[in-house]
Design an enzyme around this catalytic site. Sequence first.
Site, PDB file in Angstrom:
ATOM      1  N   CYS A  75      90.581  45.407  10.302  1.00 54.19           N
ATOM      2  CA  CYS A  75      89.391  46.275  10.457  1.00 54.19           C
ATOM      3  C   CYS A  75      88.715  45.978  11.628  1.00 54.19           C
ATOM      4  O   CYS A  75      87.956  44.934  11.823  1.00 54.19           O
ATOM      5  CB  CYS A  75      88.503  46.168   9.036  1.00 54.19           C
ATOM      6  SG  CYS A  75      87.212  47.045   8.943  1.00 54.19           S
ATOM      7  N   CYS A 214      84.846  53.756  11.379  1.00 49.71           N
ATOM      8  CA  CYS A 214      86.263  53.318  11.164  1.00 49.71           C
ATOM      9  C   CYS A 214      86.720  52.762  12.836  1.00 49.71           C
ATOM     10  O   CYS A 214      86.825  53.661  13.512  1.00 49.71           O
ATOM     11  CB  CYS A 214      87.215  54.344  10.743  1.00 49.71           C
ATOM     12  SG  CYS A 214      89.064  53.299  10.526  1.00 49.71           S
TER      13      CYS A 214
END
Length: 277
Positions: A75, A214
């Site tokens: 991530c 994101c």
Amino acid sequence: MTVPFQKYHGTGNDFLIIHADEYVPDRGALAERACDRDTGVGADGILYLALEPKFNPPRVVMTLVQPDGSVAPMCGNGARCAAEWAMDRTGTDSVMIDTQAGTLRADRTDDGDITIEMGTATFDPEKIPVDADNQVFEEEIEGLEVTMVNTGVPHAVAFVDDVDDVDLEAIAPPIRYADVFPKGTNVSIASPNGSGGFHQRTYERGVEAETESCGTGAVAIAVVARRLGRTDSDPVEVSPPGGVLRVSFNERGNATLTGPVEHEFDGEVAVESPIEP
């Protein structure tokens, strides 16, 4: 029983950080409860971090448990939050982040942002993974023309005229769960901002919803845009709803992700003990 956490966010992509030494009998169950924005603290995931300060630079082992209880190998914004957390505790401006997608270096910039290496993106169908004989470039999958890339996690990237005109919550799930993706995929859409960069929206696998930002999606958009000749900017400015990220490329073509990180607050979250037989 409770465990302490620190809440951080990177351009709106928010995480609870819990030290890996804390006893959490069921990490998946805790993520499902604590990440719920109606009944829990609210977050896009829980980062379990183990700090190893004896190294130079210090190292952090990062595990991300998502709101559906699954574990994500990487991530981008989460890694940037982990880096800020570790820098706060070691007094350094550089750390190494050990993720399931590899070990990445993070540095604090002169203006206080956090830059993290993002490794080498791949279009290899086996490594994404996607059931295809060849690389997937601008092919229609479940009604959307997408390019497939893995930037630590898989992304289906589509370019549209205006991201705000797209009903992402309607079009993304059929792609996210399409049969051609044995492990599912994130869905990222982008529209040009007029200066070589892009506006971004991403529906995240594991969150099962659109997120404010994101990092792997921003990198995916920049990588695909350069590959398709849609931009030659470096850095590529990518703007999700939560802020602005910058994606740069080194001489080997590997990407870095730069943006702000904020420490929101600290707290404690209840941990349910396992039921004895």
